[in-house]
Design a protein around this motif. Sequence first.
Motif, PDB file in Angstrom:
ATOM      1  N   ARG A  20      95.697 -55.816 -58.928  1.00 50.50           N
ATOM      2  CA  ARG A  20      94.655 -54.976 -59.537  1.00 50.50           C
ATOM      3  C   ARG A  20      94.586 -55.186 -61.050  1.00 50.50           C
ATOM      4  O   ARG A  20      93.503 -55.322 -61.623  1.00 50.50           O
ATOM      5  CB  ARG A  20      94.916 -53.510 -59.194  1.00 50.50           C
ATOM      6  N   LEU A  21      95.726 -55.264 -61.693  1.00 54.87           N
ATOM      7  CA  LEU A  21      95.751 -55.446 -63.141  1.00 54.87           C
ATOM      8  C   LEU A  21      95.210 -56.826 -63.533  1.00 54.87           C
ATOM      9  O   LEU A  21      94.398 -56.948 -64.459  1.00 54.87           O
ATOM     10  CB  LEU A  21      97.177 -55.243 -63.660  1.00 54.87           C
ATOM     11  N   GLU A  24      91.419 -56.783 -63.197  1.00 56.47           N
ATOM     12  CA  GLU A  24      90.755 -56.108 -64.312  1.00 56.47           C
ATOM     13  C   GLU A  24      90.799 -56.958 -65.579  1.00 56.47           C
ATOM     14  O   GLU A  24      89.806 -57.027 -66.314  1.00 56.47           O
ATOM     15  CB  GLU A  24      91.388 -54.738 -64.547  1.00 56.47           C
ATOM     16  N   LEU A  25      91.917 -57.615 -65.840  1.00 55.66           N
ATOM     17  CA  LEU A  25      92.006 -58.505 -66.999  1.00 55.66           C
ATOM     18  C   LEU A  25      91.014 -59.667 -66.863  1.00 55.66           C
ATOM     19  O   LEU A  25      90.303 -60.010 -67.812  1.00 55.66           O
ATOM     20  CB  LEU A  25      93.433 -59.036 -67.164  1.00 55.66           C
ATOM     21  N   SER A 182      98.758 -55.984 -71.513  1.00 54.60           N
ATOM     22  CA  SER A 182      97.389 -55.460 -71.421  1.00 54.60           C
ATOM     23  C   SER A 182      97.173 -54.278 -72.366  1.00 54.60           C
ATOM     24  O   SER A 182      96.072 -54.092 -72.875  1.00 54.60           O
ATOM     25  CB  SER A 182      97.046 -55.074 -69.981  1.00 54.60           C
ATOM     26  N   PRO A 194      92.086 -52.076 -68.820  1.00 54.32           N
ATOM     27  CA  PRO A 194      92.602 -51.936 -67.453  1.00 54.32           C
ATOM     28  C   PRO A 194      93.264 -50.578 -67.268  1.00 54.32           C
ATOM     29  O   PRO A 194      93.894 -50.056 -68.196  1.00 54.32           O
ATOM     30  CB  PRO A 194      93.636 -53.054 -67.344  1.00 54.32           C
TER      31      PRO A 194
END
Length: 197
Positions: A20-21, A24-25, A182, A194
């Motif tokens: 997920r991270l 988003e990045l 992040s 994120p």
Amino acid sequence: MKFDAFDEAMHPEVVKRIIRLNMELAKFWSNARGWAPQEAADMLEKSRLDWQVSLSHRLSDVLREHPKEESDAKLIESWLRLGVLVENSMKLGFVVFLRDYRNSKPEAYAANKLTDPDSLKFDKLRELFVEHLSTDPGDDEWLRKIQHQRNAIHAFKDRSVNDWRAYKEAVFYYLRFLRRLSERLPYPDEMYAPHRN
């Protein structure tokens, strides 16, 4: 669910959060033109942040059954993938902070002898990351371990490759590493950052 300490049973959830991270990045930084400086936006558009997401999905290979004769190969491949994810995450940080990176070495940049972050090798990335972007004193030792384990792919002579538990622990640390990175990256508005998961 909060992860403060490594728990081997949490590996599937850790992998989901890494996916997920990285998604988003990739979503934001692949389309940062107009927000990121021109040269950084050019590099980010050419980068394959989508591959970070794809590779992240493979971090769960440890959960799949492997024939005994493939076990060492699967472990080496898993360390290799994790090493690529870590290396590309560091590159993302340096491309986003491209001006700062270039300003840190003005003589080399002026003489056209400064290697762009997307071409740096792991060892140099590690040195620069620890010096300029790291916020955790454990990063250097962890990055050296990742590099050593990843390089087992080149082994002809005997080299230790640790085990699946050590791999899962390194994946857990990667989630923490990726979160810290992040959080350092600038966004035009909080809504683009994120979500901390």
